[in-house]
Design a protein around this motif. Sequence first.
Motif, short mmCIF file in Angstrom:
data_model
loop_
_atom_site.label_atom_id
_atom_site.label_comp_id
_atom_site.label_asym_id
_atom_site.label_seq_id
_atom_site.Cartn_x
_atom_site.Cartn_y
_atom_site.Cartn_z
N ARG A 84 25.82 39.08 19.74
CA ARG A 84 25.47 40.51 19.66
C ARG A 84 24.44 40.89 20.72
NH1 ARG A 84 24.93 39.49 13.80
NH2 ARG A 84 26.87 40.09 12.76
N LEU A 85 23.43 40.06 20.89
CA LEU A 85 22.42 40.36 21.90
C LEU A 85 23.04 40.31 23.30
CD1 LEU A 85 19.46 40.99 22.54
CD2 LEU A 85 19.10 38.53 22.81
N TYR A 86 23.92 39.36 23.53
CA TYR A 86 24.60 39.27 24.83
C TYR A 86 25.39 40.55 25.10
CZ TYR A 86 27.94 37.58 28.35
OH TYR A 86 28.70 37.45 29.48
N THR A 87 26.08 41.05 24.09
CA THR A 87 26.82 42.30 24.23
C THR A 87 25.89 43.46 24.55
OG1 THR A 87 28.48 41.54 22.64
CG2 THR A 87 28.38 43.91 23.06
N ASP A 88 24.79 43.53 23.81
CA ASP A 88 23.82 44.60 24.00
C ASP A 88 23.19 44.52 25.39
OD1 ASP A 88 22.86 46.84 22.58
OD2 ASP A 88 20.92 45.86 22.27
N PHE A 89 22.86 43.33 25.82
CA PHE A 89 22.23 43.11 27.12
C PHE A 89 23.16 43.54 28.25
CE2 PHE A 89 21.49 40.37 30.82
CZ PHE A 89 20.13 40.54 31.03
N VAL A 90 24.42 43.09 28.18
CA VAL A 90 25.37 43.40 29.25
C VAL A 90 25.64 44.90 29.32
CG1 VAL A 90 27.78 43.12 29.94
CG2 VAL A 90 26.45 41.13 29.23
N GLN A 104 18.12 44.62 13.52
CA GLN A 104 18.34 45.98 14.01
C GLN A 104 19.54 46.03 14.96
OE1 GLN A 104 14.78 47.92 15.47
NE2 GLN A 104 13.49 46.76 14.06
N ILE A 105 19.64 45.02 15.82
CA ILE A 105 20.79 44.97 16.74
C ILE A 105 22.08 44.84 15.95
CG2 ILE A 105 21.90 43.60 18.55
CD1 ILE A 105 19.12 42.89 19.56
N SER A 106 22.08 43.99 14.95
CA SER A 106 23.28 43.77 14.12
C SER A 106 23.71 45.07 13.46
CB SER A 106 22.98 42.70 13.07
OG SER A 106 24.09 42.53 12.21
N ARG A 107 22.76 45.81 12.91
CA ARG A 107 23.09 47.08 12.25
C ARG A 107 23.58 48.10 13.26
NH1 ARG A 107 17.74 47.31 8.30
NH2 ARG A 107 18.52 45.86 6.72
N ALA A 108 22.96 48.12 14.42
CA ALA A 108 23.39 49.07 15.45
C ALA A 108 24.81 48.78 15.91
CB ALA A 108 22.43 49.01 16.64
#
Length: 837
Positions: free
Chosen positions: A251-257, A417-421
């Motif tokens: 999820r963080l990788y997706t958000d970062f990219v 928070q990232i997971s919920r977003a």
Amino acid sequence: MHPPPPPPTTTTKDRNDTKPSLSVANFYGLQPEGLKNTQHESSSTTTAATTTSPYDCYVFVIYCPNHRKVAISKPDDRPIVWLPFTTSLITSIIDDYHYTDNAYNGVMIILTDNNENQMKILRQQNHPQPFNQCQCIEIFRLQSPQTSKFVVRQTYFVELNGSSNQQFVCCQDNKHVKWIAVDELLNNYVANLWGPELIQFLRQSMKKPILQQIQEYSLEKAYHFLPREVPRNIEESILRSARLTEKDVERLYTDFVEHCYPSTYQTFESFRCYMEKFGFNRRDCRLNSLFNAFNFKNNGFLSFHELLLGLATIEPDTVHGEWRVRFIFRYYNNNCTGNLDMNEFQKMISDMNPGLSSSSSAESIDLKMKQSANEIGTKIVNGKTVITCDDFVLAIGQHRFRGTSSLCRSTKSLFLQISRAMAAKALKKSDKFHNIESIIDQFQGICLNCKEKQYRLACHSIKLDSNGSIIDVSQIINYHNNQLKSPEELAAINYSNEFQFNMESSAPNLMIKLIREFHPNKGTNKKPNGLLENDKELLWKLITALCNDMNRLLDHEDRCVRILSPCYVIGDIHGNLDDLLTMEQVLWKRIPCVGSNFLFLGDYVDRGQWSVECCLYLMAFKILCPNKVTMLRGNHEVRSLQIFYSYKKECLRKYGETMGEKIWEITNQIFDKLPISATIDGTIFCSHGGIPKSAKTLQEINQIPRKLPEPEKESPIAWEILWSDPCHQQQFIEMCNFFDIDHHDTNGYLNNIRRGTAYHFNEFATTKFLANNGLTKMIRGHEVPQQGYQFHFNDGKCLTIFSSSHYCGNQNHCALVLIDQQQQIVRIIRLDTYNKF
């Protein structure tokens, strides 16, 4: 670390298999967060494709050898700097025979600013090409976290041929692209880089022969530090301690990219934009410290793994081991020297002991700091007492220094928070197509995920009379019981009750009311009266309350404040209470319900007879509308000048030796902390005097100390901004000739002989400073034009504004400026105060 909950993120649209040809519709300059929709209409067909970042794209390093300039992107709303690029949905470079042709088309689009007629001319066989080469210097494959397929970012080096060509003129700024000097980039003079690739690619392409690189970043690499059952290294240990799963990393990788792409790293500008989704304000001074702590490689930009490990480190339940201890050390080591000096260590001790942070406990903090330093052990480096990182880690490991475990922690799990977003984003997906106009309207920000905000219902309803004054305030029914949950919202209600809508007893409201009532009885220039001269005790209570609130507000403002339009820019006031209250009636009579922003350029005191009343009014205005009003420091907000002119004499004359001295000193303590400059819409630079010779970037201005009792000694940058003046080229050359100086050797600055301090700056210096910071114009005060305003230089890129009529008995007018981005206009407004005297 106590950020409020993040705003929700935005919709990301699915990508289909349609493959449009590269066209003018594919180019938008810099749009991180993706060109999520592209649509091109030709005379006969219409093709549509929806994309989600990451996406296949062409990136261009366009270099002009004649002028040693390179093209950079030019967004409309922020001075973000990156490479221009075009999108192209290519499924495989090997299978696509025409990928080089697409790159050529992309260059043409950028150089002609999407002008199809000019592109047709340049493509004619008998017409010389505007560039010598278009050579691929990198092929970068990035695995998409959504589809697991690879997207391709191809980077091309394009060298203009420099030949005389009537149909093509090099280095011309247009709607999407601007040109900057290569040396400015390579010497790191350019602010607000979105990603480091701009400099990396430029350095790579300057080498001969140019080598092509092929790189790849996959999900497998993203999972490199995924914790095993038995961690192999300290990085895996910190992720395991934070209880992160493979899904969290993905999820963080997706958000970062999605945030960074087409860049694949985060610079500080990108990082603080990203951290807004976790509730941080862009101006939050902690973000610079956090960036330093995250950036353990100390190279000026963050990789995905640095972001991952940094966020894991500040999780609420992460084990306090060696990794966290070194993170905390980097957080407080703002100078990035590798050693904590005593000022940095004192900040750490204050954060560890919040009960000792008041000014009355300064001795307690100092004692605690000395005790703690002895427990850790200090060394002398370059004549300074410092604490090394290894000694710091060892002291905590041996339990000689305790209490650091609570530092640098978020109150809530950021990964949750990232997971919920992400879950919310998945629910909002849509396959709806849009036309090009709607796409351009939709992507007006740098990063849509970071830009989207959730509106909050105001705490009160108000009633206005026919004059625009507030006559009744009521709390919205059941709002407190049914909807308010966070401490921030409760604080907002208390602030509204205490300051904004308590018209009878709050210090700022009462101060403005008393000044309005005082105005008709203020006396004359020859025999001026003073506010509350007969009730000095009440006046002192009000001033103390105002200054306490101002101190808290100014502690959170940058030295260069970012402001959005619509914004009124107001020049020197100089104790002219008549003009100030005229502005109130015309522009902001509905305090605190003002719609526009207001920027005051300084010089509130001296010369006029009511400096005390003017500065107290503006402080009250600032407290009532803290996010709408910005007060910059002028050269008269300095003690030495006030002693020479009239402000100190006015305080003593109106309120006596003892009380007058106290009022003069406490207001100057506020002046000491006022911001030095501001930008409007990331486009217009505003200051009292001018631009600094000692600084090239806004970042350097933001590093000016917050408190400057003696700016001339403490900050050359601040002093030059307060005192410098623009100078037309002919006059500049004449002064250089008079002093037997070659004006080509001055870099655009010359000693200011009229002021006796700071500098004259010419158009060359102004243009260079603005270009370095992605700005186009500047507005300043400091001088008295007869009409209240004056344009400098040929294109009017510098504007002087003065807002006090009849200054020192002169016959000058009062003027101000309205900046309106929606209309893309800078409007001069003159107030009818000229015939009131």
